[in-house]
Design an enzyme around this catalytic site. Structure first.
Site, PDB file in Angstrom:
ATOM      1  N   LEU A 185       0.861  -1.181   0.000  1.00 15.62           N
ATOM      2  CA  LEU A 185       0.000   0.000   0.000  1.00 15.62           C
ATOM      3  C   LEU A 185       0.896   1.230   0.000  1.00 15.62           C
ATOM      4  CD1 LEU A 185      -2.743  -0.824   2.701  1.00 15.62           C
ATOM      5  CD2 LEU A 185      -3.014  -0.859   0.216  1.00 15.62           C
ATOM      6  N   ASP A 186       0.429   2.316  -0.633  1.00 19.13           N
ATOM      7  CA  ASP A 186       1.161   3.574  -0.596  1.00 19.13           C
ATOM      8  C   ASP A 186       1.308   4.063   0.840  1.00 19.13           C
ATOM      9  OD1 ASP A 186       1.066   3.506  -3.348  1.00 19.13           O
ATOM     10  OD2 ASP A 186      -0.572   4.953  -3.505  1.00 19.13           O
ATOM     11  N   VAL A 187       2.336   4.864   1.092  1.00 22.36           N
ATOM     12  CA  VAL A 187       2.522   5.469   2.411  1.00 22.36           C
ATOM     13  C   VAL A 187       1.267   6.250   2.827  1.00 22.36           C
ATOM     14  CG1 VAL A 187       3.825   7.209   3.693  1.00 22.36           C
ATOM     15  CG2 VAL A 187       5.027   5.601   2.221  1.00 22.36           C
ATOM     16  N   THR A 192      -1.825   5.757   1.956  1.00 22.33           N
ATOM     17  CA  THR A 192      -3.055   4.974   1.940  1.00 22.33           C
ATOM     18  C   THR A 192      -3.078   4.062   3.154  1.00 22.33           C
ATOM     19  OG1 THR A 192      -3.145   4.991  -0.478  1.00 22.33           O
ATOM     20  CG2 THR A 192      -4.427   3.300   0.639  1.00 22.33           C
ATOM     21  N   HIS A 221      -0.286   3.437  -7.466  1.00 18.85           N
ATOM     22  CA  HIS A 221      -1.203   4.586  -7.520  1.00 18.85           C
ATOM     23  C   HIS A 221      -2.415   4.324  -8.437  1.00 18.85           C
ATOM     24  CE1 HIS A 221       2.198   7.673  -6.358  1.00 18.85           C
ATOM     25  NE2 HIS A 221       2.076   6.657  -5.502  1.00 18.85           N
TER      26      HIS A 221
END
Length: 314
Positions: free
Chosen positions: A134-136, A138, A232
Site C-alpha cells: 500500500l502507498d505510504v 493509503t 497509484h
C-alpha cells in the site's frame, strides 16, 4: 576499522578514487567521500582523489563507523489476522510497506519484526515476506507472509488476481454511472519520478467501482475492486476520468475542499481482503473500518449536505 595496505600492483597508476573504489568494493563517489574526509589516505604524501597512486606507497584506511538511527516503529499498527503462515495488518497512514531509499519513517516490515513476528526470508532483501503493498499515504489492510509456503502461494494468488482487494474511496464530483470499470494502462509520468499516469506505454490496469453514497455534485463515495495492482492505480484512474480522490493534491484534488474537510491525504482505505488460505485453502475474509481522519472527513461531508437540505443518496 583501521589498517594499512600496500598499493596493489594492479592499481598502480590509477586515480586514487578509482583505486580505493576497487580496494574497498564501494562506488567511486563513496570512495571520493572517504578520501575527502581523510578516512583513506596515503602515508607520507598529500593526496587527492584525482592523484595517481604510485608503486611502493602504503594506503592507510581508517573508516569511521556509521551509526544508523533506529527505524521508527508504528506502535499503533493493529494486527487483525495472524496464524503460522500469514499476518494481516491494518496499516496506518504514514507507514511504508518496507524500507526504501529516502524513506526514514516507520515500515510495516520493520514494525512487525520489532514485535518479534517471524517473517519468511523469501523475497528481496529488506522486502522479505511482502507480496503486495500500500502507498505510504493509503491506510488499510495489508498481508505479509510468515512462512515460505505462504510466500510462494500468496505471490501466485496476487499475480493471478485471485485475491479480492476492496477499497473505499471518496472522489470529487458526481460520477455519472452507479457502477463502471476503468481500463487504461498506467506508467510512470515523465514530469516526475513519483507520479504515474495513463499512457499507452504503460502496463494494463483495470479498476471496478460501485457507488455507495452521493453528495450532490461535490463528491461520491465508492467501493473499488482492483483487478490489477499498479502503483497509484486507484488515484491515477479516477483522476484520469476527472474525479480525483478528495485530498489527493498530487493528482489534481481541490485543496479548498480538503481543507474544509480537514483531511491531509487522499481519502482512500483498503477495506477488505479476501484470499484462499495458502495452507488450508479455506476462503478467508478480513475486514477493516475507517481510521479517524477519514471518518471525520466523511462525517463532515455528510453534515455539509445535510445543512444544504440534501439527503445523501445511497
Amino acid at each position: 576499522m583501521s589498517r594499512v595496505v600496500p598499493a596493489p600492483d594492479a592499481l598502480v597508476g590509477a586515480r586514487f578514487d578509482v583505486a580505493v573504489s576497487k580496494m574497498l568494493g564501494v562506488s567511486r563517489s563513496k570512495a571520493a567521500t572517504l578520501i575527502d574526509t581523510g578516512q583513506v589516505r596515503v602515508l607520507d604524501r598529500e593526496i587527492t582523489k584525482s592523484t595517481t597512486l604510485q608503486a611502493g606507497e602504503v594506503v592507510e584506511i581508517d573508516l569511521v563507523e556509521e551509526r544508523k538511527e533506529p527505524e521508527p516503529i508504528a506502535n499503533d499498527m493493529a494486527i487483525v489476522y495472524e496464524d503460522n503462515d500469514v499476518v494481516v495488518v491494518d496499516k496506518p497512514v504514514g507507514v511504508a510497506a518496507h524500507a526504501s531509499v529516502g524513506w526514514t519513517g516507520p515500515t510495516v516490515l520493520g514494525s512487525l519484526l520489532d514485535r518479534g513476528v517471524h517473517i519468511t526470508a523469501y523475497g528481496a532483501a529488506g522486502r522479505q515476506g511482502i507480496v503486495s503493498r500500500l502507498d505510504v499515504g493509503t491506510s488499510g489492510l495489508m498481508l505479509v507472509c510468515k512462512s515460505d509456503l505462504a510466500y510462494v502461494e500468496m505471490r501466485r494468488q496476487f499475480a493471478e488476481h485471485e485475491v479480492v482487494k476492496t477499497y473505499h474511496a471518496l472522489v470529487q464530483g458526481n460520477l455519472k454511472e452507479d457502477r463502471a470499470t476503468i481500463e487504461a494502462p498506467i506508467g510512470r509520468a515523465k514530469v516526475s519520478d513519483f507520479r504515474f499516469c495513463v499512457t499507452p506505454a504503460g502496463k494494463p490496469a483495470i479498476t471496478h467501482w460501485d457507488v455507495m453514497e452521493r453528495f450532490g455534485s461535490e463528491a461520491t463515495l465508492v467501493k473499488v475492486n482492483l483487478e490489477t495492482g499498479r502503483t497509484h492505480q486507484i488515484r491515477v484512474h479516477f483522476s484520469s476520468i476527472g474525479h480525483p480522490l478528495v485530498g489527493d493534491h498530487m493528482y489534481g484534488a481541490n485543496p479548498v475542499l480538503a481543507e474544509d474537510l480537514n483531511i491531509e491525504r487522499q481519502w482512500l482505505h483498503a477495506m477488505q481482503l479476501e484470499f484462499r488460505h495458502p495452507r488450508t485453502h479455506v476462503w478467508t475474509t478480513v475486514t477493516s473500518s475507517y481510521p479517524a481522519d477519514l471518518a471525520h472527513a466523511l462525517d463532515a461531508m455528510r453534515a455539509r449536505h445535510a445543512d444544504n437540505g440534501e439527503a445523501p443518496a445511497r
